[in-house]
Enzyme design. Structure first.
Site, mmCIF file in Angstrom:
data_model
loop_
_atom_site.group_PDB
_atom_site.id
_atom_site.type_symbol
_atom_site.label_atom_id
_atom_site.label_comp_id
_atom_site.label_asym_id
_atom_site.label_seq_id
_atom_site.Cartn_x
_atom_site.Cartn_y
_atom_site.Cartn_z
ATOM 1 N N ASP A 94 0.870 -1.176 0.000
ATOM 2 C CA ASP A 94 0.000 0.000 0.000
ATOM 3 C C ASP A 94 0.911 1.232 0.000
ATOM 4 O O ASP A 94 1.723 1.401 0.910
ATOM 5 C CB ASP A 94 -0.887 -0.017 1.245
ATOM 6 N N ASP A 113 -2.820 4.844 -2.478
ATOM 7 C CA ASP A 113 -3.856 5.452 -1.648
ATOM 8 C C ASP A 113 -4.204 6.861 -2.137
ATOM 9 O O ASP A 113 -3.307 7.676 -2.375
ATOM 10 C CB ASP A 113 -3.328 5.512 -0.208
ATOM 11 N N GLU A 126 -6.222 4.067 -6.019
ATOM 12 C CA GLU A 126 -7.486 4.349 -5.316
ATOM 13 C C GLU A 126 -7.854 5.784 -5.669
ATOM 14 O O GLU A 126 -7.081 6.710 -5.395
ATOM 15 C CB GLU A 126 -7.348 4.195 -3.805
ATOM 16 N N HIS A 182 -11.274 -2.317 3.656
ATOM 17 C CA HIS A 182 -11.146 -1.920 5.072
ATOM 18 C C HIS A 182 -11.857 -0.604 5.369
ATOM 19 O O HIS A 182 -11.898 -0.161 6.510
ATOM 20 C CB HIS A 182 -9.662 -1.772 5.421
ATOM 21 N N ASP A 183 -12.434 0.026 4.321
ATOM 22 C CA ASP A 183 -13.169 1.293 4.490
ATOM 23 C C ASP A 183 -14.672 1.127 4.323
ATOM 24 O O ASP A 183 -15.422 2.097 4.488
ATOM 25 C CB ASP A 183 -12.703 2.311 3.427
HETATM 26 O O1 TEU Z 1 -9.323 6.005 1.797
HETATM 27 C C1 TEU Z 1 -9.737 7.134 1.101
HETATM 28 C C2 TEU Z 1 -11.176 7.274 1.185
HETATM 29 O O2 TEU Z 1 -11.802 7.560 0.261
HETATM 30 C C3 TEU Z 1 -11.765 6.931 2.452
HETATM 31 O O3 TEU Z 1 -11.297 7.722 3.404
HETATM 32 C C4 TEU Z 1 -13.220 7.109 2.395
HETATM 33 O O4 TEU Z 1 -13.558 8.369 2.142
HETATM 34 C C5 TEU Z 1 -13.787 6.772 3.668
HETATM 35 O O5 TEU Z 1 -13.117 5.859 4.324
HETATM 36 C C6 TEU Z 1 -15.102 6.210 3.383
HETATM 37 O O6 TEU Z 1 -15.837 6.633 4.372
HETATM 38 C C7 TEU Z 1 -7.943 5.795 1.873
HETATM 39 C C8 TEU Z 1 -7.694 4.582 2.737
HETATM 40 O O7 TEU Z 1 -8.281 3.465 2.129
HETATM 41 C C9 TEU Z 1 -8.315 4.870 4.086
HETATM 42 O O8 TEU Z 1 -8.259 3.747 4.936
HETATM 43 C C10 TEU Z 1 -7.560 6.017 4.704
HETATM 44 O O9 TEU Z 1 -8.206 6.371 5.890
HETATM 45 C C11 TEU Z 1 -7.544 7.219 3.763
HETATM 46 O O10 TEU Z 1 -7.267 6.889 2.414
HETATM 47 C C12 TEU Z 1 -6.426 8.156 4.162
HETATM 48 O O11 TEU Z 1 -5.195 7.532 3.929
#
Ligand code: TEU
Length: 586
Positions: free
Chosen positions: A107, A215, A277, A349-350
């Protein structure tokens, strides 16, 4: 069957026939009893992944980090977070992955660093530090009071609630952080920053990793065309506004991605997996990112289908509108049908667990989990399996703020309640959409803490692990785990799954999800019933099913072709013009 495919023969674009498995190290497997997952824990479970047949492991961040955002706040890019292990543990994991014919992607979190990263520590130390311009520092807004609401250089809101600017009285200026205040954004306008990032990437590729998941990489170019960073639109009288239009797919983002390719990947000859992403990305930009001629990345994570049940915000949840979901999925299939490539995912994970969100995690948990996997994996693109999705792990049903760990949910709860929202109402949104739903310990068996740790876990396991766990499924051919094995084998064995043209059927039907994949006279037809009621297959769009053999179903008992779909039933039928072999997914 179900060994990772021999991707060597698949040429440069091996990732088109690959399946990726995402590991969230904090919650996968704890080998030293401290209640937090680690690298040796992952190494100890590689056979679970190889057994599933997946080709690539995507490892969420394992670098040193204060863990303000669970590792997405990195303080050292060239080492391993001690809680997760050491570089030697990492090398052992990588060797274990490669020995089993799989690949591993890291990542890459370079839109921002941790505020404890030496780069930022230097940058904030003084206004004329050589690294000052490595981040976004700005004086308070004219007429604003430094450190007070309204003093921020722009009115942008952070993704994790509150302003996206933090005042630093050490130098009397603000710094930008689109996520937590401990995640300051890097200034990619500065070529030294880009150089430093490319060197980090090269360092890991030299160590043998097979690519990167990048990311929020479409946020690295902030819009300076007006000279200063512009304010965002503030809706219904709010102070803070939406800055996204000023940093999403910004004016120089494709220039930076092309440079990254030139500086990091082009000189290396062999091919890596590069997935970006890209929250808020449009189909036009997605084609630009993934067009092989441009060499930027191989695929993007777009968010339209995982925002489909968002109300004004992600927290006011609307029931699934299947017609809207199909329209979105179809649009992305069409947009990248000839140029570019989609990544396919429900979970990560989000996101909350899809079986609870779009499926039925009660009476039809197994059927709906298999249905959701079937529908997703047979679209055109590279499928991603998030840890536990192959077991139909579900949302927890959080009732109290004390159960939560995720900074996004905790910040949202604090801000919403401070603004007068009903705490019960706020908890309802977090129960449905909170990221902790995806971050509970992997459910290996029915023992205490789901076999994840011998210590006390950093977050409680879902109590349903007594039934829903890997040990109960790996020896049960009717399990969700084995359905994923069959789906992955089908992608490895049947070129129509990888390369077939996609055609959505019955787009207006509120409960039927149906589509075909066609390649050189072979047609795969997928029909799926997104409801608890029987569903007749009499839609005019559906081709005649009479003699099409069933390739894969999610019910144990087969029925006559054309029979109505049972609750949450999915069927994959294959009709081939004479002479083309029918691979079996048994
Ligand atoms: O996620 C980006 C993102 O779009 C998320 O924050 C999303 O908006 C949110 O989780 C949905 O509610 C990436 C990573 O996957 C996330 O885990 C990190 O928190 C974020 O970037 C910052 O690095």
């Amino acid at each position: 069957m179900s060994a990772p495919a021999d991707l060597a023969g698949a040429g440069d674009e091996w990732w088109r026939s690959a399946v990726v498995y995402q590991v969230y190290p904090r919650s996968f497997a704890d080998s030293d009893g401290d209640g937090i997952g680690d690298l040796n824990g992952i190494t100890g479970h590689l056979d679970h992944l190889a057994g599933l047949g997946i080709d690539v492991i995507w490892l969420s961040p394992v670098y040193p980090s204060p863990q303000d955002d669970n590792g997405y706040d990195i303080s050292d890019y060239r080492d391993i977070e001690p809680t997760f292990g050491t570089l030697a543990d990492f090398d052992r994991l990588l060797t274990g992955v490669h020995e089993r014919g799989m690949k591993l992607v890291m990542d890459l979190v370079v839109n921002h660093t941790s505020d404890e990263h030496p780069w930022f520590v230097e940058s904030r130390s003084s206004g004329d530090n050589p690294k000052r311009d490595w981040y976004w520092w700005r004086p308070p807004r004219d007429g604003g009071v430094a450190g007070r609401s309204g003093g921020e250089p722009t009115n942008w809101e952070s993704f994790f609630s509150g302003p996206a600017w933090e005042y630093d009285d050490q130098t009397g200026e603000y710094y930008l952080h689109l996520f937590t205040r401990k995640q300051p954004d890097l200034n990619w306008e500065n070529p030294q920053v880009r150089r430093a990032v490319y060197d980090v990437m090269t360092w890991w590729l030299d160590r043998g990793v097979d690519g990167f998941r990048m990311d929020v990489i479409n946020m690295i170019s902030k819009d300076l065309r007006a000279g200063a960073l512009p304010d965002g639109i503030a809706r219904d009288g709010r102070v803070l506004g939406d800055g996204a239009p000023h940093y999403t797919d910004g004016p120089r983002v494709h220039e930076f991605m092309a440079e990254m390719h030139r500086e990091v990947f082009a000189p290396r000859g062999s091919t890596y997996l590069r997935v970006a992403e890209t929250p808020g990305v449009t189909t036009d930009h997605a084609v630009l990112y993934t067009d092989p001629e441009r060499g930027e990345v191989d695929m993007v994570f777009q968010f339209e289908h995982v925002n489909i049940d968002h109300g004004v915000t992600k927290w006011d949840v609307a029931p699934l509108d299947l017609v809207a979901l199909k329209a979105s999925m179809d649009r992305w299939q069409r947009a990248l049908a000839t140029t570019g490539w989609n990544s396919l995912y429900w979970d990560n994970h989000d996101q909350p667990r899809v079986v609870s969100r779009f499926g039925d995690d009660g009476r039809f948990r197994v059927e709906s989990a298999k249905l959701l996997a079937t529908v997703l994996h047979l679209h055109r693109g590279t499928p991603y399996v998030y840890q536990g999705e192959e077991l139909a792990m579900a949302n927890v049903g959080y009732t109290s703020i004390d159960q939560l760990r995720d900074v996004e949910s905790l910040n949202f709860f604090a801000h919403a309640v401070a603004e007068g929202a009903d705490p019960e109402q706020v908890m309802a949104g977090i129960r449905a959409m909170g990221r902790d739903n995806a971050r509970t310990p992997m459910q290996w068996d029915a023992s205490q803490h789901a076999g994840f740790t011998t210590g006390s876990p950093w977050i409680e396991a879902n109590p349903d692990h007594v039934e829903v766990n890997a040990a109960a499924q790996v020896d049960d051919p009717a399990s969700v785990y084995h359905h994923y094995r069959r789906l992955i084998a089908l992608r490895h064995d049947d070129p129509v799954v990888v390369h077939g043209d996609f055609t959505m059927l019955a787009p207006e039907h509120p409960a039927l999800y149906a589509f075909t994949r066609t390649l050189e006279g072979v047609t795969l037809l997928v029909v799926a019933n997104f409801s608890r009621a029987e569903l007749a297959l009499d839609h005019a769009d559906l081709p005649d099913l009479a003699d099409a053999p069933l390739v894969l179903g999610n019910y144990d008992s087969e029925v006559e072709p054309g029979t109505a779909l049972r609750p949450w039933e999915a069927r994959v039928l294959r009709s081939a013009s004479s002479g083309s072999a029918v691979p079996s997914a048994s």
